[in-house]
Every structure is written in C-alpha cells, then in structure tokens.
Design an enzyme around this catalytic site. Structure first.
Site, PDB file in Angstrom:
ATOM      1  N   TRP A 194       0.799  -1.304   0.019  1.00  0.00           N
ATOM      2  CA  TRP A 194       0.182  -0.049   0.249  1.00  0.00           C
ATOM      3  C   TRP A 194       1.157   1.304  -0.102  1.00  0.00           C
ATOM      4  O   TRP A 194       0.881   2.368  -0.004  1.00  0.00           O
ATOM      5  CB  TRP A 194      -1.415   0.213   1.348  1.00  0.00           C
ATOM      6  CG  TRP A 194      -1.670  -1.221   1.435  1.00  0.00           C
ATOM      7  CD1 TRP A 194      -3.150  -1.376   1.076  1.00  0.00           C
ATOM      8  CD2 TRP A 194      -1.973  -2.347   1.974  1.00  0.00           C
ATOM      9  NE1 TRP A 194      -3.407  -2.995   0.638  1.00  0.00           N
ATOM     10  CE2 TRP A 194      -2.913  -3.299   1.442  1.00  0.00           C
ATOM     11  CE3 TRP A 194      -0.459  -3.356   2.547  1.00  0.00           C
ATOM     12  CZ2 TRP A 194      -2.310  -4.571   2.350  1.00  0.00           C
ATOM     13  CZ3 TRP A 194      -0.332  -4.319   3.289  1.00  0.00           C
ATOM     14  CH2 TRP A 194      -1.775  -5.168   3.318  1.00  0.00           C
ATOM     15  N   ASP A 195       2.524   0.892  -0.444  1.00  0.00           N
ATOM     16  CA  ASP A 195       2.993   2.013   0.045  1.00  0.00           C
ATOM     17  C   ASP A 195       2.855   2.946   1.188  1.00  0.00           C
ATOM     18  O   ASP A 195       3.136   4.404   1.520  1.00  0.00           O
ATOM     19  CB  ASP A 195       2.511   3.157  -1.149  1.00  0.00           C
ATOM     20  CG  ASP A 195       4.445   4.337  -0.908  1.00  0.00           C
ATOM     21  OD1 ASP A 195       5.126   3.892  -1.229  1.00  0.00           O
ATOM     22  OD2 ASP A 195       3.874   5.412  -2.026  1.00  0.00           O
ATOM     23  N   TYR A 196       2.650   1.719   2.540  1.00  0.00           N
ATOM     24  CA  TYR A 196       2.808   3.118   4.054  1.00  0.00           C
ATOM     25  C   TYR A 196       4.140   2.717   4.195  1.00  0.00           C
ATOM     26  O   TYR A 196       4.592   2.369   5.652  1.00  0.00           O
ATOM     27  CB  TYR A 196       1.245   1.608   4.798  1.00  0.00           C
ATOM     28  CG  TYR A 196      -0.099   1.752   4.617  1.00  0.00           C
ATOM     29  CD1 TYR A 196      -0.167   3.561   3.685  1.00  0.00           C
ATOM     30  CD2 TYR A 196      -0.518   0.761   4.292  1.00  0.00           C
ATOM     31  CE1 TYR A 196      -1.860   3.259   4.117  1.00  0.00           C
ATOM     32  CE2 TYR A 196      -1.973   0.818   4.112  1.00  0.00           C
ATOM     33  CZ  TYR A 196      -2.552   2.262   4.369  1.00  0.00           C
ATOM     34  OH  TYR A 196      -4.113   1.916   3.311  1.00  0.00           O
ATOM     35  N   ARG A 256      -2.292   5.679  -9.709  1.00  0.00           N
ATOM     36  CA  ARG A 256      -2.828   5.991  -7.968  1.00  0.00           C
ATOM     37  C   ARG A 256      -2.904   7.161  -8.098  1.00  0.00           C
ATOM     38  O   ARG A 256      -2.580   7.910  -7.021  1.00  0.00           O
ATOM     39  CB  ARG A 256      -1.645   5.832  -7.349  1.00  0.00           C
ATOM     40  CG  ARG A 256      -0.586   5.570  -6.984  1.00  0.00           C
ATOM     41  CD  ARG A 256       0.110   5.161  -6.017  1.00  0.00           C
ATOM     42  NE  ARG A 256       2.012   5.588  -5.981  1.00  0.00           N
ATOM     43  CZ  ARG A 256       2.616   5.620  -4.878  1.00  0.00           C
ATOM     44  NH1 ARG A 256       2.212   4.885  -4.281  1.00  0.00           N
ATOM     45  NH2 ARG A 256       3.581   5.934  -5.086  1.00  0.00           N
TER      46      ARG A 256
END
Length: 806
Positions: free
Chosen positions: A470-472, A666
């Site tokens: 999630w690109d966290y 995104r």
C-alpha cells in the site's frame, strides 16, 4: 407614488423571464442528478440522488406550468427531502468536525436555486412585493454573513495558569541558541527550550525579515517543494533551496554571508516526485581553521558537498575536491533516479545518508542502501542494506549495491550515547506488488531499524506493516525521548506511521513498550503471484491517526463521499461503489476503478513527523485524510517506459513497475472540480498524552482561504482541515508552531489546549517544518515558504522569520 400599470407590466415580465431561467437551471440540475442517481442505483448505491433529482424536475415543471402555491410546495418538498437525507447521513457519521461544509455541499446550491427561483416567481406575480422579498433576502444575507463570521478562524486567549516547562536540554538535545539538525537535534523531537515567546505574548509576533533564494522551478516538468528547515549553529543560519543551493545568513537580519550553487541540471530533477532539500548537515566548531566547521549538502544528481561553513567554498580534503559521488556502486542508470532529499545526518564524525528512489519505475531500481562516511575525509565507513548482512564488507570491483531494496528517504535519527542510528524504511522497487520480495526485504520494509553508528550492523528492527502493498512506508522521522514506563524512566524510540499508529520501543533493544495487537486484515482475490499477510500490527495504547483520530483506523463508507454540488457528489459516490474497499489494508486489484487507498499515500503521519514536549509528556502530530485510487494495470497494457529505459516520470500516465506483472495508476481521489471526494476534514492537528495514551485534543488544520474548487481560492478562513505536508515545532513555553496546510499561514497553538493563539501570513505555501533559535537575546521563529507543487500550493522561494515586536 404608485408605479404606472405599464411599468408594472414590464417589471413583472422581466421577473418572469428571470424566474423561467432559474427554473431551467433547477430542471437541468434535477435531470443531471437523476441521471447520475440512476447510474448510482445500478452500481448498488442509494436511490436518494435519483429521488432528489426527480423532485427538482417536478418543482421546475410546476414552476413553469403553475407558478404559485403548488410550485412553492414542490420546492419545499424537494429541499426538505434533500436536507433530511443530508442530516441523517451526517449524523450517522457522528457529526464530524467541519460537518457544516458537508451539509453546504449537499444542499447549498439546491437551496440557493430554489430560493431565488421562488423569489423571482413572487416578484413576477406580485410586483409590489419587492420590498418584502428584498427584506427577506437581506435577512438571509445577514444570516449567512453571521455564520461565516461565527466560524471564521481567529486567535483566542490562552488558558490561564499555563506554566513554562523545564528548559533543561534533553540528553542529546539542542539548546535554545542552536538548531543543529532538521528536528533540532538528532533526536528528532522538533523541540526547543527557547521560551521568550510565550502563550501570553505570542500575539505580538511580527515578521522581522525574509530571504529569497531566487531558486524557482526551471520548467513545467520539474516539481519543486524545498521543504527546508534551516540550521542555526555558531551564530550563522544555514538553509538550502530545492535544487541544492546553500546559503549562510545572518540570523538577526537575513543578510547573505555566502551562497553556493552546485549548478544542478533541470533534466536530472525530472525523476523526483518533489525536488526537495529538507536540511543540510553540520560538523565541527566555529574557528579560524579552513573547513574546521563544515556544511554538508546533496544534489539530485548524486553529489554530496562539504563546504567551509565560513566561506561556502568546497573543502578540498573531502572526497574528490570537496565532493563525494553518491552514485558510486549504485548502478543508477539515469541521474536523479536515486538521490538524497532529506539531507545528511551528521552524528559525531560520521555522515549517514539515505536516498529516495523514484517510485514504481522498476523492480530492479537502484539500491535502498544507507551509507556512512567520514565527515573529514569522505571515506565510506559502512553501507547498510536489507541484502547486506555485513555492512562493512567492501564492494568487489564492478559490484553494485543490491537492486530494488527498501530505501530510507526520510530523516534519520541517532542517539550518540547509545551509539545507535534509527532508520525509517520505505518499500522495495515496486510499492504495490511484492510477489518476488525476499524475506529480508519484507523484514526491512516499512520498518524502524536500529543500526550501530560505528559499524552499521543491525541491532533490532520492527516492520510496522507486513508485506506492504500500500506504500505505507515510514515517512515520519523516528523520535528518541525519555518516557516513564511502568514507573521507570526508559530511553525510547517513538515511531509514527502512515497507518496512523504511534509505536514505542526501547531504544537499545527494540522491546515494544506499549501494547501491539495483530488484527486480521482483508484477504480475498489477490493479484497474480502475490501473497498477503493474514494480519497486521496495530499500536493500541495511543489514538490512531489514519483518518479521523480514534481508537482504530477510520473505516469510511458511501456516506463519507463529498461534492461541492449534488452532481460531483453523485459522481464521487458512483466511483466509491466501483472501487474495492475493505478498510486500511484492502488488497490491490485490476478490477473496476481499482482499490480505494485510505488514508492515502500522504495520509496518516508523514515526513513532518512528531513534535515532542518531553516535560509535558505531549506529542503533537499532524496528518492528512486524503484517499487515492489505486488501479493495477497488467503489463501487456502498460505503454509507458520506465526511468532507465528511456521513459520520464512527467510523461507517464501509468507508473510502469517494470519487472513485475503490473503497472499502477494511483491519482488522488478528487472530483471533477478538483475537490477531495471524501467529506472534510481533510487534515488534522492533534495532541496525545504519551504517559496515559489519552487524546488531549484534535482539530482540523487549515482552511480553504487559498484553495478551493478548480483550485480557485475561496477566501474563506473557516477550518475545514486540508491535506498537509510539514511538521510541528514545540517550545518549552507551551507553544506549538505549524504551517503545513494548503493555506499560507504559520500558526501558533497552545500545546496543552489546542487553542489558536496567533497566525502569520506567508508569501507562499508553508510545506516545511518551522524552527526557532535565540540570538543576541531575542527569540526568532523561522519557516521555509516555498510551496509544494504536487500539493498545488503557492510556489515561492522564501525563508520568513518572525520575532516579538520591540
């Protein structure tokens, strides 16, 4: 005198034309809303947009055919149904802060059109009613103005009895006259013991000088956001601009002492999401010896300079005539693909440096290696990487550092007493597909990692997200502080995350000192070759800041969608039903419009990090609440070339993620009017008691004064909360300073209560973290105001400095 009959005829006829035109607008609005409402029903949504649209069509039809009581009743019913529906949904969400803007978006334009149309109807039928209609309109205007005035953001008086906290410098911290790293010191606390400016006198703060770097975006393919926090050491202030130009200034006047321009080519800056220079590094002590005191800076093309702090000239005994080549051993493919934007961390005689790697270009992107250099000679001391078990092992001839590994793009923290450096890591080369990631990559992805200052050996690590899809990544700088845990004072690391958690670990051992629970996460259909963790770690002692502050990450539903009009609201609601969404860890997908990523790539706690008042045991955080749409695109459909294969980031519609089965799109989830598709607040400021875990206060941060629909400023200074980039400054006197929001103000809040006490207008966006220093008996507060082109704030080249009026 009575109006002649002929005049009354023409007046009546004129108002009838106005009435019909307004009814036409009502009818067109109703038809469009009904059409979108039918589409919404078809995708499984509420029928209420369809119902409200049809009621508007009926009201317009009756107004055309039978103006009068029937028309008025139809209009009343149409508005009443829309208002009741709006209030039911707003109440169902818990009357969130800024709910009034949510209500205005749902019914504002409907009320205005119906009210004006009915007023025109009365004037057309009863020409002598002008005074009464005008009076009613006046009352409505006054009421609206009163509401705006009531909610207008304005300073308050501080709470009585606020005391100045201890001005003892924390071990390893900065004193009142010094700001020697981005966060004040290498502890990353964003704290100063300076206390001349207090809650009682902060209202007297005035701008005393500003400096312009003259470094503005060179073209429309390069996105600037300097994000700089200056250093003040030894009676000089050091700042840098987006392209890596360095300035030494007089702290009292802003007069330029020297300026160094590395001549960075615009072409190498295209690969960066935002071209930034968050900080420079400092080493040594002031003196007469040439290069006895040094300033370290980096550029987008991979150069690290050592500059004489007195003159700005490169130090010839460092590296190659003052330059260390950071592209060495990187297999960079293209200048700018990997570069340092957060500045070197200079700890003792060691420089530690990480880098950003351009997101989602290719699986075999440049290495995420973190390197340490000798501050005097520039010699490489060690190189830490997920795939390098021995950080001191030299590269063989022709060898490069492992490709595609998790990088450290954010600010680096250190504790010299413990001999440890703390790293917040990002993701491997592809953010949203990890089917081929190794166990070592997963261990060090979105993790806080402690490595030994002397050797680079890993002491401990903790992954805040397991197998992050999630690109966290860790954006917030780790914070080192002393905190009482179960009656004993412990040296701890506090890590804020994009998932909204505040994790607390023993700094020396990595032991979790506050409870962490593993909670099930969504599974379901996965991408080809992908895997997903069955559960994820959550810090449960403190509030969560993934969305609206609360005990758990916020989960939204269709009621949270938003529009400035019923039309863009319906459009956003349709999109919500076309996306996959099962909470904060929804798996990525190729289906429909993709996955709704919430709190988003800039959501949760980002690189602005925390401000910590250790004496008061308070942590200040700011975070955004802005979702993304994430659509995975099979490689057979990806036509954009990756950086390194002839592609350029500004030309890409799809981020290629070359070497994986999928590219990715995104965008932020915005309406056709460039407004977030989620109802406000879009950003928060909050205070947490680090001893008890209690949320002391939270409130929306920012207004729409400088932004709005279609990026046009509303000039309304009413707190809605905006997406925000930058961090807080906390002082011993009980003040918190922060800009960060999409409006151009630096604000001062009372740390203990959250009361706004002062604000200062900025000439451009304040997407940077403020700092403060004492100089010759006067306290100054400084903020970089250079804007953030990706966040679409006003671009500038300013450093603005405030002090109490004399």
């Amino acid at each position: 005198m009575a109006m002649p009959h002929s005049d009354r005829f023409f007046v009546s006829r004129g108002w009838r034309v106005v009435h019909l035109l307004l009814l036409l607008l009502v009818g067109l609005l109703g038809l469009a809303q009904a059409g979108l409402g039918g589409w919404l029903v078809a995708v499984g949504g509420t029928p209420m947009h369809l119902v409200c649209g049809l009621l508007l069509v009926i009201a317009a039809f009756l107004g055309w055919r039978r103006p009068g009581a029937a028309e008025g009743l139809a209009m009343l019913v149409a508005f009443g149904v829309a208002l009741a529906w709006a209030l039911v949904e707003i109440a169902g969400k818990g009357w969130m802060p800024a709910w009034g803007f949510d209500l205005a978006g749902r019914v504002g334009i409907v009320f205005a059109l119906l009210a004006f149309a009915f007023a025109a109807s009365i004037l057309a039928r009863v020409p002598r009613s002008g005074l009464a209609v005008g009076g009613a309109a006046g009352v409505g205007i006054l009421a609206s103005a009163g509401l705006v005035a009531f909610f207008w953001e304005r300073p308050m008086q501080p709470a009585t009895g606020a005391a100045i906290a201890s001005q003892v410098v924390p071990a390893g911290g900065n004193d009142a006259a010094t700001w020697r790293a981005h966060g004040g010191s290498h502890l990353g606390q964003g704290y100063s013991p300076a206390a001349q400016v207090t809650p009682a006198n902060v209202s007297r703060l005035r701008e005393v000088w500003r400096h312009r770097t003259r470094d503005l975006p060179p073209n429309d393919r390069v996105y600037y956001s300097a994000q700089n926090t200056p250093l003040v050491v030894g009676g000089s202030l050091y700042t840098c601009s987006a392209s890596g130009q360095v300035f030494a200034l007089d702290p009292a006047t802003g007069q330029e002492r020297w300026h160094f321009d590395p001549q960075t080519s615009p072409a190498v800056m295209e690969s960066l999401f935002s071209v930034a220079c968050r900080a420079v590094g400092h080493h040594g002590t002031p003196g007469a010896e040439a290069c006895g005191e040094r300033i370290f800076s980096t550029t987008a093309d991979g150069r690290m300079f050592a500059l004489d702090a007195r003159t700005g000239t490169p130090c010839a005994d460092f590296g190659n005539n003052g330059i260390v080549d950071l592209t060495e051993g990187m297999g960079i493919r293209e200048p700018g693909f990997a570069s340092n934007t957060s500045g070197p961390a200079v700890v003792g005689d060691t420089i530690i440096i990480g880098q950003q790697v351009s997101d989602n270009q290719r699986r075999d992107a440049p290495s995420g290696v973190v390197r340490a250099y000798d501050a005097r000679s520039g010699a490489l001391l060690w190189a830490w990487d997920a795939h390098r078990p021995d950080a001191q092992a030299p590269l063989a001839p022709g060898e490069i550092f492992p490709r595609g590994t998790p990088n450290v793009w954010t600010l680096i923290t250190a504790d010299e007493e413990l001999g440890l450096v703390f790293l917040g890591t990002g993701n491997s080369g592809a953010d949203h597909w990890g089917g081929d990631r190794t166990a070592e990559e997963d261990r060090f992805t979105s993790a806080v990692v402690a490595v030994e200052l002397a050797t680079g050996a890993t002491r401990w690590s903790f992954a805040t997200v397991d197998h992050d899809l999630w690109d966290y990544d860790i954006g917030a700088q780790p914070v080192v502080m002393d905190l009482e845990i179960e009656g004993a004072m412990r040296r701890v690391v506090v890590q804020g995350t994009k998932t909204g958690s505040l994790f607390v670990f023993d700094a020396a051992t990595g032991e979790a000192l506050r409870p962490i629970e593993r909670r099930p996460s969504p599974q379901g259909p996965l991408l080809s070759g992908e895997r997903i963790s069955p559960d994820q770690p959550h810090s449960v002692f403190y509030p969560n800041f993934a969305g609206h502050p609360g005990p758990v990450p916020e989960v939204i539903d269709a009621r949270h969608t938003f529009g400035v009009t019923p039309l863009d609201a319906a459009w956003c609601r349709i999109q919500f039903h076309q996306m996959r969404y099962e909470g904060i860890f929804t798996p990525p997908t190729t289906e429909g419009r993709g996955m709704l990523l919430f709190p988003g790539t800039i959501g949760g706690i980002n690189w602005g990090g925390l401000g910590v008042d250790q004496a008061r045991r308070i942590a200040i955080t700011n975070h955004s609440r802005l979702p993304n749409q994430v659509l995975m695109v099979p490689q057979a459909e990806v036509t954009d070339l990756a950086v390194g294969d002839g592609g350029a980031r500004p030309d890409q519609e799809t981020a290629p993620q070359a070497g994986t089965p999928y590219g990715v799109r995104r965008p932020m989830w915005l309406s056709p009017l460039d407004v977030p598709c989620i109802a406000p607040p879009w950003g928060y400021l909050a205070a947490t008691d680090m001893a008890t875990g209690k949320l002391l206060w939270s409130q929306p941060l920012g207004t729409g004064f400088d932004t709005g629909p279609l990026l046009m400023p509303t000039f309304l200074r009413i707190p809605t909360g905006t997406p925000n980039i930058g961090g807080p400054l906390v002082t011993a006197s009980g003040l918190t300073f922060i800009a960060a929001a999409q409006d151009d103000w630096l604000r001062a809040f009372e740390t203990e209560t959250g009361r706004l006490l002062w604000s200062g207008r900025l000439p451009a966006g304040g997407q940077a973290s403020p700092m403060t220093y004492m100089h010759e008996g006067r306290q100054y507060v400084a903020i970089g105001a250079a804007g953030h082109q990706r966040l679409e704030t006003r671009t500038g080249d300013y450093l603005v400095v405030f002090a109490l009026e004399e």
